[in-house]
Scaffold this motif. Structure first.
Motif, short mmCIF file in Angstrom:
data_model
loop_
_atom_site.label_atom_id
_atom_site.label_comp_id
_atom_site.label_asym_id
_atom_site.label_seq_id
_atom_site.Cartn_x
_atom_site.Cartn_y
_atom_site.Cartn_z
N LYS A 192 39.83 22.61 13.89
CA LYS A 192 38.74 21.97 14.99
C LYS A 192 39.09 23.02 16.12
O LYS A 192 40.12 23.44 16.57
CB LYS A 192 39.41 20.91 15.37
CG LYS A 192 38.66 20.06 16.56
CD LYS A 192 39.49 18.79 16.91
CE LYS A 192 38.79 18.26 17.86
NZ LYS A 192 38.94 18.70 19.47
N VAL A 193 37.91 23.41 16.51
CA VAL A 193 37.86 24.10 18.07
C VAL A 193 36.88 23.63 19.10
O VAL A 193 35.82 22.82 18.40
CB VAL A 193 37.34 25.78 17.84
CG1 VAL A 193 38.25 26.38 16.83
CG2 VAL A 193 35.98 25.65 17.34
N ASP A 194 36.98 23.69 20.17
CA ASP A 194 36.00 23.22 21.28
C ASP A 194 34.79 24.05 21.67
O ASP A 194 33.94 23.76 21.90
CB ASP A 194 36.78 22.75 22.48
CG ASP A 194 38.20 21.95 22.25
OD1 ASP A 194 37.99 20.72 21.95
OD2 ASP A 194 39.02 22.41 22.61
N ILE A 195 35.12 25.25 21.53
CA ILE A 195 34.18 26.48 21.82
C ILE A 195 34.24 27.28 20.73
O ILE A 195 35.20 27.84 20.11
CB ILE A 195 34.65 27.13 23.06
CG1 ILE A 195 34.82 26.26 24.31
CG2 ILE A 195 33.78 28.40 23.44
CD1 ILE A 195 35.39 26.60 25.61
N LEU A 196 32.89 27.75 20.16
CA LEU A 196 32.70 28.88 19.11
C LEU A 196 31.77 29.64 19.56
O LEU A 196 30.69 29.38 20.39
CB LEU A 196 32.02 27.93 17.95
CG LEU A 196 31.64 28.73 16.98
CD1 LEU A 196 32.68 29.75 16.37
CD2 LEU A 196 30.81 27.97 15.80
N VAL A 197 32.38 30.99 19.82
CA VAL A 197 31.48 32.15 20.08
C VAL A 197 31.20 33.02 18.98
O VAL A 197 32.10 33.63 18.51
CB VAL A 197 31.94 32.88 21.29
CG1 VAL A 197 31.04 34.03 21.84
CG2 VAL A 197 32.29 31.83 22.65
N GLY A 219 31.41 20.04 23.42
CA GLY A 219 31.58 21.18 22.56
C GLY A 219 30.71 22.19 22.97
O GLY A 219 29.60 22.01 23.74
N ARG A 220 31.00 23.70 22.67
CA ARG A 220 30.32 24.53 23.15
C ARG A 220 29.93 25.74 21.92
O ARG A 220 30.88 26.10 21.44
CB ARG A 220 30.58 25.57 24.56
CG ARG A 220 30.86 24.66 25.72
CD ARG A 220 29.41 24.50 26.29
NE ARG A 220 29.58 23.61 27.61
CZ ARG A 220 29.44 22.33 27.65
NH1 ARG A 220 29.10 21.50 26.35
NH2 ARG A 220 29.55 22.03 29.06
N ILE A 221 28.88 25.99 21.71
CA ILE A 221 28.53 26.95 20.59
C ILE A 221 27.73 28.13 21.27
O ILE A 221 26.75 27.88 21.95
CB ILE A 221 27.86 26.36 19.51
CG1 ILE A 221 28.74 25.34 18.71
CG2 ILE A 221 27.52 27.46 18.42
CD1 ILE A 221 28.06 24.59 17.77
N VAL A 222 27.92 29.42 21.15
CA VAL A 222 27.31 30.39 21.69
C VAL A 222 27.15 31.42 20.64
O VAL A 222 27.95 31.82 20.08
CB VAL A 222 27.80 31.13 22.65
CG1 VAL A 222 27.06 31.98 23.35
CG2 VAL A 222 28.33 29.92 23.91
#
Length: 264
Positions: A82-87, A134-137
């Motif tokens: 699990k991650v909160d931010i994926l770049v 969550g944040r996906i970039v």
């Protein structure tokens, strides 16, 4: 504006150097815990050290593995479920004439630049949605819009990233998870410096000067008339990962110095 991502876990793929490492440093500076990744153990250890040197007390871990294939992505998700931010920064580029690009290179570019982000987003987005944040970039490129004639296979993958990010943003509507693309223009990353090293040696000019000359010749629409720094790109990424950027989703955000000649 003070960006505080304390308590968040951020994964930055392809983060041993260049834009990815700058993003990792930037996120660590906001208080986020950061996972850096590379195929090579030594590069991961160096990246960890670089983040800690930039941000004393930073919480940083490293993953060693090849994320250009399904097995590598699965191993990463197993290690960090699990991650909160994926770049999704991992990417390859190479100048090559269209008629000389074999099928294997088209597939390698697609697997690395597109499918790594698809697989990891698919693995992490559901848990982000369930927690309501969550944040996906996706790190795309101005080449997604200005397809370079000497890197058509690269441009194709960068355009594909825009489609994936826009569609996924719609799929996650109302969940509190944002999905965006960031489009750097010519950027003085380690890869670009390597590409320009022969010209630097030949002219005796600095990498910045050679890069600026390249921009003026090959990206003449640039408004800043120079290459961006990796930190300038990272600044945009850190912002879209912030809590303050909650109304920004499905966007293609340019850090291209004005290369793309449009007001939209």
């Amino acid at each position: 504006m003070k960006i505080d991502l304390s308590g968040k876990l951020a994964l930055v793929t392809g983060s041993a150097a260049g834009i990815g490492l700058a993003i990792a440093k930037g996120l660590a500076g906001t208080g986020a815990s950061v996972i850096v990744s590379s195929r090579h153990e030594a590069n991961v250890r160096d990246a960890e050290a670089a983040v800690r040197a930039s941000v004393p007390g930073a919480q940083v871990e490293g993953f060693v593995g090849d994320l250009s294939n399904e097995a590598g992505c699965a191993a990463l998700v197993k290690a960090y479920p699990k991650v909160d931010i994926l770049v999704n920064n991992l990417g390859v580029f190479k100048q090559q004439d269209f008629f000389e690009i074999p099928d294997s290179e088209w597939l390698r570019f697609f697997e690395t630049n597109v499918m790594s982000g698809v697989r990891l987003s698919r693995a992490y987005a559901d848990a982000m949605a369930k927690q309501g944040w969550g944040r996906i970039v996706f790190i795309s490129s101005e080449s997604a819009l200005n397809i370079p004639a000497d890197m058509i296979h690269y441009g194709m993958t960068k355009t594909a990233q825009l489609a994936v990010a826009r569609g996924l943003a719609k799929r996650l509507a109302g969940t509190g998870v944002t999905v965006n693309s960031v489009l750097p223009g010519p950027t003085l990353s380690d890869g670009v410096e390597a590409m320009l090293k022969d010209e630097v040696a030949r002219t005796g000019k600095s990498a910045e000067e050679v890069a600026a000359a390249f921009v003026r010749e090959h990206r003449s629409s640039s408004i800043i008339q120079r290459a961006a720094s990796v930190e300038e790109v990272a600044n945009m990424v850190v912002y879209v990962c912030s809590t303050q950027a909650s109304a920004t989703t499905g966007a293609a955000l340019r850090v291209d110095g004005g290369v793309v000649d449009t007001i939209a």
